[in-house]
Design a protein around this motif. Sequence first.
Motif, PDB file in Angstrom:
ATOM      1  N   GLU A 137       1.057  -1.160   0.098  1.00 33.25           N
ATOM      2  CA  GLU A 137       0.154  -0.137  -0.021  1.00 33.25           C
ATOM      3  C   GLU A 137       0.779   1.273  -0.177  1.00 33.25           C
ATOM      4  OE1 GLU A 137      -4.224  -0.463   1.952  1.00 33.25           O
ATOM      5  OE2 GLU A 137      -2.633  -1.178   3.554  1.00 33.25           O
ATOM      6  N   LYS A 138       0.475   2.151  -0.809  1.00 36.16           N
ATOM      7  CA  LYS A 138       1.221   3.603  -0.807  1.00 36.16           C
ATOM      8  C   LYS A 138       0.969   4.474   0.470  1.00 36.16           C
ATOM      9  CE  LYS A 138       1.744   3.499  -5.742  1.00 36.16           C
ATOM     10  NZ  LYS A 138       1.482   4.239  -6.889  1.00 36.16           N
ATOM     11  N   LEU A 139       1.972   5.030   0.874  1.00 32.97           N
ATOM     12  CA  LEU A 139       1.759   5.975   2.034  1.00 32.97           C
ATOM     13  C   LEU A 139       1.341   7.205   1.339  1.00 32.97           C
ATOM     14  CD1 LEU A 139       4.447   5.075   4.414  1.00 32.97           C
ATOM     15  CD2 LEU A 139       2.016   4.461   4.500  1.00 32.97           C
ATOM     16  N   PRO A 140       0.872   8.185   2.049  1.00 32.53           N
ATOM     17  CA  PRO A 140       0.438   9.669   1.368  1.00 32.53           C
ATOM     18  C   PRO A 140       1.918  10.170   1.036  1.00 32.53           C
ATOM     19  CG  PRO A 140      -0.493   9.342   3.641  1.00 32.53           C
ATOM     20  CD  PRO A 140       0.357   8.209   3.497  1.00 32.53           C
ATOM     21  N   SER A 141       1.748  11.097   0.110  1.00 32.52           N
ATOM     22  CA  SER A 141       3.148  11.737  -0.162  1.00 32.52           C
ATOM     23  C   SER A 141       3.605  12.671   0.987  1.00 32.52           C
ATOM     24  CB  SER A 141       2.791  12.556  -1.559  1.00 32.52           C
ATOM     25  OG  SER A 141       1.893  13.730  -1.088  1.00 32.52           O
ATOM     26  N   LYS A 142       4.833  13.032   1.092  1.00 30.27           N
ATOM     27  CA  LYS A 142       5.251  13.934   1.997  1.00 30.27           C
ATOM     28  C   LYS A 142       4.574  14.939   2.126  1.00 30.27           C
ATOM     29  CE  LYS A 142       9.761  11.733   1.116  1.00 30.27           C
ATOM     30  NZ  LYS A 142      11.198  12.087   0.511  1.00 30.27           N
ATOM     31  N   ARG A 143       4.189  15.668   0.830  1.00 30.40           N
ATOM     32  CA  ARG A 143       3.702  16.883   1.021  1.00 30.40           C
ATOM     33  C   ARG A 143       2.075  16.829   1.510  1.00 30.40           C
ATOM     34  NH1 ARG A 143       5.344  21.284  -0.566  1.00 30.40           N
ATOM     35  NH2 ARG A 143       6.758  20.390  -2.166  1.00 30.40           N
ATOM     36  N   VAL A 144       1.383  15.803   1.121  1.00 32.30           N
ATOM     37  CA  VAL A 144       0.230  15.652   1.772  1.00 32.30           C
ATOM     38  C   VAL A 144       0.083  15.265   3.216  1.00 32.30           C
ATOM     39  CG1 VAL A 144      -1.857  14.031   1.521  1.00 32.30           C
ATOM     40  CG2 VAL A 144      -0.894  15.095  -0.411  1.00 32.30           C
ATOM     41  N   MET A 145       0.941  14.260   3.556  1.00 32.83           N
ATOM     42  CA  MET A 145       0.976  13.870   5.135  1.00 32.83           C
ATOM     43  C   MET A 145       1.521  15.230   5.710  1.00 32.83           C
ATOM     44  SD  MET A 145       0.860  11.693   7.302  1.00 32.83           S
ATOM     45  CE  MET A 145       1.454  11.527   8.952  1.00 32.83           C
TER      46      MET A 145
END
Length: 79
Positions: free
Chosen positions: A43-51
């Motif tokens: 599963e992909k984690l949220p992008s750094k910017r979104v997180m």
Amino acid sequence: MTSSWSLYSPALKLNFSGKQDVYLEIAQKYKEYIELGIIKNGEKLPSKRVMADKSCVSVITVAKSYDMLLEEGYIRSEE
């Protein structure tokens, strides 16, 4: 095809207690979710910017936590 893990499904509950650095708290919560199977392999984690935006922290803080998870083998990068 890999699915994308939603920051809010389930919510990544961060409390920023001040007892440890914020990046360590983020990394610890992700480790917990991975070990419990809440975040599945692939599963992909949220992008750094979104997180960073959703957690009200800097992108650098999220990058440090993601780098730590990568170094410890909890996640892998497809960059």
